[in-house]
Design a protein around this motif. Structure first.
Motif, mmCIF file in Angstrom:
data_model
loop_
_atom_site.group_PDB
_atom_site.id
_atom_site.type_symbol
_atom_site.label_atom_id
_atom_site.label_comp_id
_atom_site.label_asym_id
_atom_site.label_seq_id
_atom_site.Cartn_x
_atom_site.Cartn_y
_atom_site.Cartn_z
ATOM 1 N N THR A 9 104.783 32.572 104.354
ATOM 2 C CA THR A 9 104.321 31.379 103.643
ATOM 3 C C THR A 9 105.513 30.503 103.291
ATOM 4 N N ALA A 10 105.246 29.221 103.075
ATOM 5 C CA ALA A 10 106.308 28.304 102.677
ATOM 6 C C ALA A 10 106.912 28.736 101.345
ATOM 7 N N HIS A 11 106.071 29.166 100.402
ATOM 8 C CA HIS A 11 106.578 29.600 99.106
ATOM 9 C C HIS A 11 107.459 30.835 99.262
ATOM 10 N N GLY A 12 107.036 31.796 100.116
ATOM 11 C CA GLY A 12 107.836 33.001 100.309
ATOM 12 C C GLY A 12 109.183 32.693 100.937
ATOM 13 N N LEU A 13 109.199 31.795 101.932
ATOM 14 C CA LEU A 13 110.467 31.433 102.553
ATOM 15 C C LEU A 13 111.345 30.691 101.559
ATOM 16 N N ALA A 52 105.373 24.476 108.230
ATOM 17 C CA ALA A 52 105.369 23.045 108.556
ATOM 18 C C ALA A 52 106.341 22.308 107.635
ATOM 19 N N GLU A 53 106.893 21.221 108.124
ATOM 20 C CA GLU A 53 107.914 20.486 107.375
ATOM 21 C C GLU A 53 107.412 20.075 105.994
ATOM 22 N N ARG A 54 106.189 19.571 105.945
ATOM 23 C CA ARG A 54 105.656 19.092 104.673
ATOM 24 C C ARG A 54 105.502 20.256 103.683
ATOM 25 N N ASP A 61 111.092 21.704 96.992
ATOM 26 C CA ASP A 61 111.294 20.529 96.152
ATOM 27 C C ASP A 61 112.336 19.594 96.751
ATOM 28 N N VAL A 62 112.208 19.344 98.058
ATOM 29 C CA VAL A 62 113.067 18.382 98.741
ATOM 30 C C VAL A 62 112.164 17.470 99.559
ATOM 31 N N SER A 63 112.746 16.458 100.174
ATOM 32 C CA SER A 63 111.943 15.535 100.971
ATOM 33 C C SER A 63 111.632 16.141 102.333
ATOM 34 N N ARG A 64 110.580 15.597 102.948
ATOM 35 C CA ARG A 64 110.236 16.062 104.298
ATOM 36 C C ARG A 64 111.351 15.718 105.279
#
Length: 481
Positions: A9-13, A52-54, A61-64
């Motif tokens: 998951t994005a949160h896990g990474l 995914a980038e988004r 907490d950074v920009s795409r």
């Protein structure tokens, strides 16, 4: 991996990556560097689909744009690729060799290679082999797959260690590297994945690449070698490897050793995942503290593993006799590859090896005593002259794996030590990507006085690197290898 960090998951990474704003340099470069390090260390498996980038932008907490730029850097460096229908997937760039051949130059102490001098029994074994040679001179001189008496001696050794073996399961090779290369050449197809311990023996990284394979690193923690099982299970599921290469006894370079339970679990895990395991046993009987453990292949179907071994460490690197052991049908297939390439290992070497197997316990007892004394001398010297180095005394094998203090690079140490007659292998030689520049492998295969003098040189080099001073010539030449 931090508790609860599900890398799928994005949160896990993002949890694995940590706070991106705190990373040095531009945000995108810091993010790319952090992901690259996770892939290079094996913490993020090869073939893993990145979020995914988004999604990752929101989690970090950074920009795409920052994430897109980081992914671009990873693709440019070979640590990621874009696959149709799969998004951005982690990869490893082709291995770059940072490990050269052994040196025999006068005045050079070679600690880049873990290679002890010849065992005292070697010369007499060759003398006895010469007396047996005339009986073979009327023949063609080739012994495809190995002399019958040598194959029987190797099989008997396996059986005595708890792995029942018949001579037709053994193929004699020109060393351990030759055995490993034969397996890879026979069984790998271009692009096939091979699980490798990380760090690992540099030679296998080059051999996998030469055979057209791709390495998938699996982290090895000397403090928790059985943790390899969890990482291997995850990597096997995600990258579908064809083979795994493991050193269960005194892994090179870390000295880590799988417990009896750990090796059974790892062997079963790989077999259940359909992964053929190549087991390097070159140091399996060089236990310096405690006793030997059952072979990795014990209790498995013979076709589940190919065990490779040889006499280079116990006897001498110049005795080019090794072997592989597996199921009889697979042994015949591997032997056919070997015959196409070289027909046979030298007759005199095989006769000498047969003699040595008749006294192998005595050979090992002397080698262990020698290595034990040298290990203790090296660890003591490091503790006295380089107290800021992290090093533990391995229970066997041929080397210690040192963690260097902050700000000291093994590449810089190796470069500065070379003009002083000390040849070292930088830490990056034992890994993929950019890993392990903060580590240094030091073999204890030379006499104790040479090891102490090598540590003196390292202490001088480190002091010079910290001060920025130019390192001068050695006060006295180092011993000739």
């Amino acid at each position: 991996m931090p508790p609860g960090a599900d890398q799928s998951t994005a949160h896990g990474l993002a949890t694995l990556i940590g706070p991106v704003p705190g990373l040095p340099g531009p945000l995108y470069a810091g993010l790319a560097r952090r992901i690259r390090d996770l892939v290079a260390s094996g913490s993020l498996p090869v073939g893993h689909r990145l979020p995914a980038e988004r999604e990752l932008a929101a989690a970090c907490d950074v920009s795409r744009v920052t994430v897109a730029s980081a992914y671009r850097v990873l693709r440019d460096e070979g640590f990621a690729s874009t696959r149709h229908g799969s998004g951005t997937v982690t990869e490893l760039p082709e291995a770059v060799s940072r490990w050269g051949p052994p040196s025999s130059s006068p005045g050079v102490l070679d600690l880049a290679h873990a290679a002890p001098e010849a065992a005292p029994q070697l010369a007499a074994a060759y003398a006895e082999a010469l007396t047996a040679l005339p009986a073979h001179l009327s023949e063609h001189g080739y012994a495809p797959n190995g002399l019958p008496q040598l194959r029987a001696a190797i099989a008997d050794r396996f059986t005595a260690r708890g792995l029942p073996t018949e001579p037709d399961q053994v193929v004699v090779t020109a060393g351990v590297g030759d055995a490993t290369a034969t397996v890879l050449e026979t069984l790998l197809q271009p692009g096939d994945r091979v699980l490798v311990e990380h760090p690992t023996y540099p030679g296998v990284l080059g051999m996998v690449s030469a055979a057209g394979g791709r390495c998938t690193p699996v982290p090895v923690d000397p403090a928790d070698p059985d943790g390899l099982i969890r990482a291997a299970r995850l990597a096997a599921r995600q990258s579908s490897p064809r083979l795994a290469f493991v050193i269960p006894d005194f892994s090179n370079p870390t000295g880590a050793r799988l417990s009896a339970t750990g090796r059974r679990r790892l062997a079963a895990t790989l077999w259940q995942q359909g992964v053929l395991t190549v087991v390097d046993e070159v140091a399996a009987e060089l236990h310096l503290d405690g006793a030997g453990l059952p072979p990795f292949a014990a209790g498995l179907p013979d076709a589940a593993t190919v065990t490779v071994g040889g006499l280079s460490k116990a006897v001498w690197g110049g005795l080019r006799v090794g072997w592989l052991r597996t199921d009889a049908a697979l042994a015949a297939q591997l032997g056919a590859t070997l015959v196409r390439r070289q027909l046979s290992v030298g007759m005199l070497d095989q006769l000498a090896a047969t003699v040595l197997f008749g006294q192998f316990d005595a050979v090992l007892d002397q080698r262990r005593a020698q290595l034990r004394e040298r290990r203790d001398a090296l660890v003591s010297a490091i503790g006295g002259l380089l107290p800021d180095w992290e090093v533990s005394s391995p229970a066997g094998g041929l080397s210690v794996w040192c963690r260097l203090p902050a700000g000291i690079s093994s590449a810089a140490l190796a470069a500065a030590a070379a003009p002083l007659g000390l040849l070292l292998a930088e830490g990056r030689a034992f890994g993929t990507g950019h890993a392990f520049d903060d580590h240094l492998r030091l073999p204890f295969t030379r006499p104790a006085d040479e090891l102490r003098r090598a540590v003196e040189v390292l202490a001088r080099v480190q002091a010079g690197l910290r001060s920025g001073a130019v390192i001068g010539a050695p006060a006295r030449p180092l011993a000739v290898v």
